[in-house]
Design a protein around this motif. Structure first.
Motif, mmCIF file in Angstrom:
data_model
loop_
_atom_site.group_PDB
_atom_site.id
_atom_site.type_symbol
_atom_site.label_atom_id
_atom_site.label_comp_id
_atom_site.label_asym_id
_atom_site.label_seq_id
_atom_site.Cartn_x
_atom_site.Cartn_y
_atom_site.Cartn_z
ATOM 1 N N ALA A 112 -9.081 -3.280 -4.604
ATOM 2 C CA ALA A 112 -9.603 -4.544 -5.127
ATOM 3 C C ALA A 112 -8.855 -5.727 -4.527
ATOM 4 O O ALA A 112 -9.425 -6.812 -4.350
ATOM 5 C CB ALA A 112 -9.488 -4.567 -6.650
ATOM 6 N N PHE A 113 -7.584 -5.535 -4.207
ATOM 7 C CA PHE A 113 -6.808 -6.584 -3.528
ATOM 8 C C PHE A 113 -7.086 -6.559 -2.027
ATOM 9 O O PHE A 113 -7.338 -7.598 -1.411
ATOM 10 C CB PHE A 113 -5.312 -6.368 -3.765
ATOM 11 C CG PHE A 113 -4.882 -6.550 -5.198
ATOM 12 C CD1 PHE A 113 -4.570 -7.803 -5.696
ATOM 13 C CD2 PHE A 113 -4.781 -5.456 -6.055
ATOM 14 C CE1 PHE A 113 -4.168 -7.973 -7.012
ATOM 15 C CE2 PHE A 113 -4.385 -5.608 -7.373
ATOM 16 C CZ PHE A 113 -4.077 -6.875 -7.858
ATOM 17 N N PHE A 114 -7.039 -5.371 -1.441
ATOM 18 C CA PHE A 114 -7.159 -5.266 0.016
ATOM 19 C C PHE A 114 -8.529 -5.701 0.512
ATOM 20 O O PHE A 114 -8.643 -6.294 1.588
ATOM 21 C CB PHE A 114 -6.880 -3.828 0.460
ATOM 22 C CG PHE A 114 -5.526 -3.327 0.071
ATOM 23 C CD1 PHE A 114 -4.416 -4.162 0.129
ATOM 24 C CD2 PHE A 114 -5.344 -2.012 -0.353
ATOM 25 C CE1 PHE A 114 -3.161 -3.705 -0.233
ATOM 26 C CE2 PHE A 114 -4.098 -1.547 -0.713
ATOM 27 C CZ PHE A 114 -3.004 -2.399 -0.664
ATOM 28 N N SER A 115 -9.577 -5.409 -0.254
ATOM 29 C CA SER A 115 -10.921 -5.783 0.176
ATOM 30 C C SER A 115 -11.107 -7.298 0.177
ATOM 31 O O SER A 115 -12.013 -7.819 0.824
ATOM 32 C CB SER A 115 -11.972 -5.127 -0.728
ATOM 33 O OG SER A 115 -11.771 -5.506 -2.073
ATOM 34 N N ALA A 131 0.820 -1.207 0.000
ATOM 35 C CA ALA A 131 0.000 0.000 0.000
ATOM 36 C C ALA A 131 0.851 1.253 0.000
ATOM 37 O O ALA A 131 0.354 2.344 -0.263
ATOM 38 C CB ALA A 131 -0.909 0.012 1.221
ATOM 39 N N GLY A 132 2.135 1.106 0.291
ATOM 40 C CA GLY A 132 2.935 2.306 0.482
ATOM 41 C C GLY A 132 4.045 2.512 -0.518
ATOM 42 O O GLY A 132 5.042 3.150 -0.182
ATOM 43 N N LEU A 151 0.800 -2.832 -13.945
ATOM 44 C CA LEU A 151 0.945 -4.172 -13.372
ATOM 45 C C LEU A 151 -0.238 -4.533 -12.470
ATOM 46 O O LEU A 151 -0.714 -5.676 -12.485
ATOM 47 C CB LEU A 151 2.248 -4.256 -12.576
ATOM 48 C CG LEU A 151 3.535 -4.155 -13.417
ATOM 49 C CD1 LEU A 151 4.765 -4.097 -12.511
ATOM 50 C CD2 LEU A 151 3.650 -5.326 -14.379
ATOM 51 N N LEU A 152 -0.726 -3.568 -11.687
ATOM 52 C CA LEU A 152 -1.899 -3.819 -10.842
ATOM 53 C C LEU A 152 -3.100 -4.216 -11.687
ATOM 54 O O LEU A 152 -3.787 -5.204 -11.401
ATOM 55 C CB LEU A 152 -2.239 -2.575 -10.015
ATOM 56 C CG LEU A 152 -1.377 -2.280 -8.790
ATOM 57 C CD1 LEU A 152 -1.716 -0.907 -8.225
ATOM 58 C CD2 LEU A 152 -1.558 -3.343 -7.719
ATOM 59 N N THR A 161 -0.063 -9.704 -2.888
ATOM 60 C CA THR A 161 0.186 -9.490 -4.314
ATOM 61 C C THR A 161 0.767 -8.116 -4.612
ATOM 62 O O THR A 161 1.748 -8.010 -5.369
ATOM 63 C CB THR A 161 -1.111 -9.705 -5.114
ATOM 64 O OG1 THR A 161 -1.544 -11.059 -4.935
ATOM 65 C CG2 THR A 161 -0.887 -9.441 -6.599
ATOM 66 N N PRO A 162 0.207 -7.033 -4.027
ATOM 67 C CA PRO A 162 0.797 -5.728 -4.312
ATOM 68 C C PRO A 162 2.245 -5.588 -3.854
ATOM 69 O O PRO A 162 2.962 -4.705 -4.328
ATOM 70 C CB PRO A 162 -0.118 -4.757 -3.538
ATOM 71 C CG PRO A 162 -1.412 -5.473 -3.429
ATOM 72 C CD PRO A 162 -1.049 -6.908 -3.253
ATOM 73 N N VAL A 163 2.682 -6.467 -2.933
ATOM 74 C CA VAL A 163 4.077 -6.413 -2.483
ATOM 75 C C VAL A 163 5.018 -6.661 -3.650
ATOM 76 O O VAL A 163 6.005 -5.942 -3.853
ATOM 77 C CB VAL A 163 4.332 -7.450 -1.378
ATOM 78 C CG1 VAL A 163 5.827 -7.568 -1.089
ATOM 79 C CG2 VAL A 163 3.589 -7.061 -0.123
#
Length: 530
Positions: free
Chosen positions: A380-383, A247-248, A431-432, A389-391
């Motif tokens: 969409a990933f966090f929910s 997220a960061g 990429l997301l 995955t975003p890592v």
């Protein structure tokens, strides 16, 4: 409550805060300029703020809000949500205390890692360390503010959390005033920096008191108890660890940018951060508002298995985000010299500093649509409680960013640094979306692509008019206050009129979308068994 109403609430209050932020930075530019004290304070302000965005408002919020929302809508209801929040609060406070204490003790090493070149200028490194120790308690205070904001956001109460930055800017403006008085009495610019550093921590205390009041007013009563590592707290921790990076990425890149900026001529860090103020105006109003509003709404749709509504919600967020950020980015890029001259040049901020700052603005806003789309795609990933995955995406883009910086910074200086940030943010978005599409979680429809194409047409028309109009008032942008206000007013009004007229004529403005978003609740799909 509809997405557009939530975004309007958050965005409106964020815009109100940004006005105070502009006033703060205009005063800073004129009183501190772009010198030793300014760079030292900017670093001291960056440290707690970046950790805040990375941990509290980034990783913690994206992990905590969906879990709290699920408790709130479960059979346990209020009681289960309150118990979960209290368990988290009991552990969170001690983590924050420990982290803050360690960071303050290790501050010379932290400052050296980020700004070792400060040692080459007598007194600059020591001042940065002292100011950073004074400002760092703000991290703990504002992290608790972020948790209370998450509790209220899960209940669709977005106004208090969106208002707290106003308090920060009011207290900082007061600090600038006190510092200016001390400066006039012979304290120099260093006295302004000290007054500002103290004001940062005082602002954190004011924000926390306000959020405690707002939470109790909403009927939520949290209490501090002995820490217990419950299974749910463990799960939250496991979600936070990867989310800290995922997220960061924008915040992590701020540390990277700070490292490279401090290796450039004195004042570069200050110019970068002041230029980013212009970039942050639309990003804060649109991107942060969309990301904050969409996460709990998206989590509810996914938890109930309503994938059609989840798809519609994200498409609406993309359309709204680009409708507002494409023209904002183009207007800022074309009019950067005018905005910088009107807002920042004067006092200790020279015209040469302003010219460099304008180039930085152009480079930064090239990535503005990407910064906003990251806020739309990541939920969409966090929910789905997928913070891992975003890592990998963040790790890849950050690695590219660092590699590009090593090439562009020695050749193009601070402007190249800003451009690299914009470029790698665009890669992050690509990429997301690629993974969302591959997993079947979200896809961009032909209708949305057509809408975005029409938005681009309207944006180009606006940019063309601004390009012609800009030089006709060149001397006014650095004139007296009245001249600066009306000349910028003409640019803003002309740009808005042209964009929205062309957007209306080409169909970029969708009346059906606005009608859907105003509804408090979307109609549920028909039961297929009927």
């Amino acid at each position: 409550m509809s997405l557009i109403r939530n975004v309007g609430t958050i965005g409106g209050l964020t815009a109100f805060s940004r006005v105070f932020g502009f006033a703060r930075d205009m005063l800073l530019a004129r009183i501190l300029g772009a010198g030793l004290a300014a760079d030292a304070f900017q670093l001291a302000f960056i440290l707690p703020n970046t950790f805040r965005r990375l941990f509290a408002e980034g990783a913690f919020s994206v992990a905590f809000v969906p879990m709290y929302t699920r408790r709130l809508s479960s059979e346990e209801g209020e009681a289960g949500a309150e118990k979960f929040a209290n368990d988290v609060l009991a552990v969170f406070i001690w983590v924050l205390l420990g982290f803050s204490a360690i960071a303050m003790l290790a501050m010379p090493g932290i400052v050296w890692l980020l700004a070792s070149d400060f040692k080459e200028i007598p007194g600059k490194f020591e001042l940065a360390v002292t100011l950073s120790r004074i400002t760092f308690p703000y991290l703990m205070l504002v992290s608790l503010v972020a948790m209370l904001s998450g509790v209220l956001n899960a209940r669709s109460r977005f106004a208090p959390g969106a208002f707290v930055p106003v308090l920060l800017n009011i207290v900082l403006i007061s600090g600038i005033g006190i510092g200016y008085v001390l400066q006039q009495r012979g304290g120099g610019t260093v006295s302004v920096a000290y007054a500002l550093a103290v004001a940062v921590s005082m602002a954190g205390a004011a924000q926390l008191l306000y959020m405690v009041w707002a939470t109790r007013r909403a009927g939520v009563k949290l209490k501090i108890s002995l820490p217990r590592i419950t299974p749910e707290v463990k799960r939250l921790a496991m979600l936070i660890l990867p989310a800290t990076f995922g997220a960061g990425v924008y915040q992590v890149s701020q540390f990277v940018d700070t490292f490279f900026a401090t290796s450039l001529p004195q004042g570069s860090l200050t110019l970068l951060k002041l230029a980013d103020r212009l970039n942050q105006m639309p990003l804060g109003i649109v991107g942060i508002a969309l990301g904050t509003a969409i996460l709990p709404m998206l989590a509810r749709h996914i938890q109930t298995g309503d994938n059609n509504e989840a798809q519609r919600l994200q498409s609406n967020a993309v359309e709204i985000g680009l409708l507002l950020t494409l023209p904002a980015a183009a207007a800022l890029a074309v009019c950067a010299p005018a905005f910088v001259s009107a807002f920042f040049v004067g006092g200790k901020m020279t015209a040469n500093d302003g010219a460099v700052m304008a180039q930085i603005v152009v480079a930064l806003v090239a990535g503005l649509p990407s910064y906003v789309l990251v806020k739309v795609f990541q939920p969409a990933f966090f929910s789905r409680e997928d913070t891992r995955t975003p890592v990998w995406i963040a790790a890849g883009t950050l690695t590219v960013n660092i590699a590009v910086n090593f090439y562009v910074v020695p050749r193009y200086g601070i402007v190249g640094l800003a451009a690299a940030t914009a470029g790698t943010s665009t890669l992050n978005v690509a990429l997301l979306y690629g993974l969302l599409h591959k997993r079947g979680w979200y896809f961009i429809s032909a209708r949305l692509m057509a809408k975005v194409g029409r938005q681009i047409v309207a944006t180009l028309a606006m940019a063309g008019v601004l390009t012609v109009l800009l030089p006709t008032m060149a001397t006014r942008y650095s004139g007296n206050v009245i001249e600066r206000i009306w000349s910028l007013g003409v640019l803003v009004a002309a740009g808005m009129v042209v964009f929205f007229v062309v957007a209306y004529l080409t169909g970029a403005l969708d009346k059906d979308l606005l009608g859907q978003l105003r509804r408090k609740r979307a109609a549920k799909p028909a039961d297929p068994s009927n």
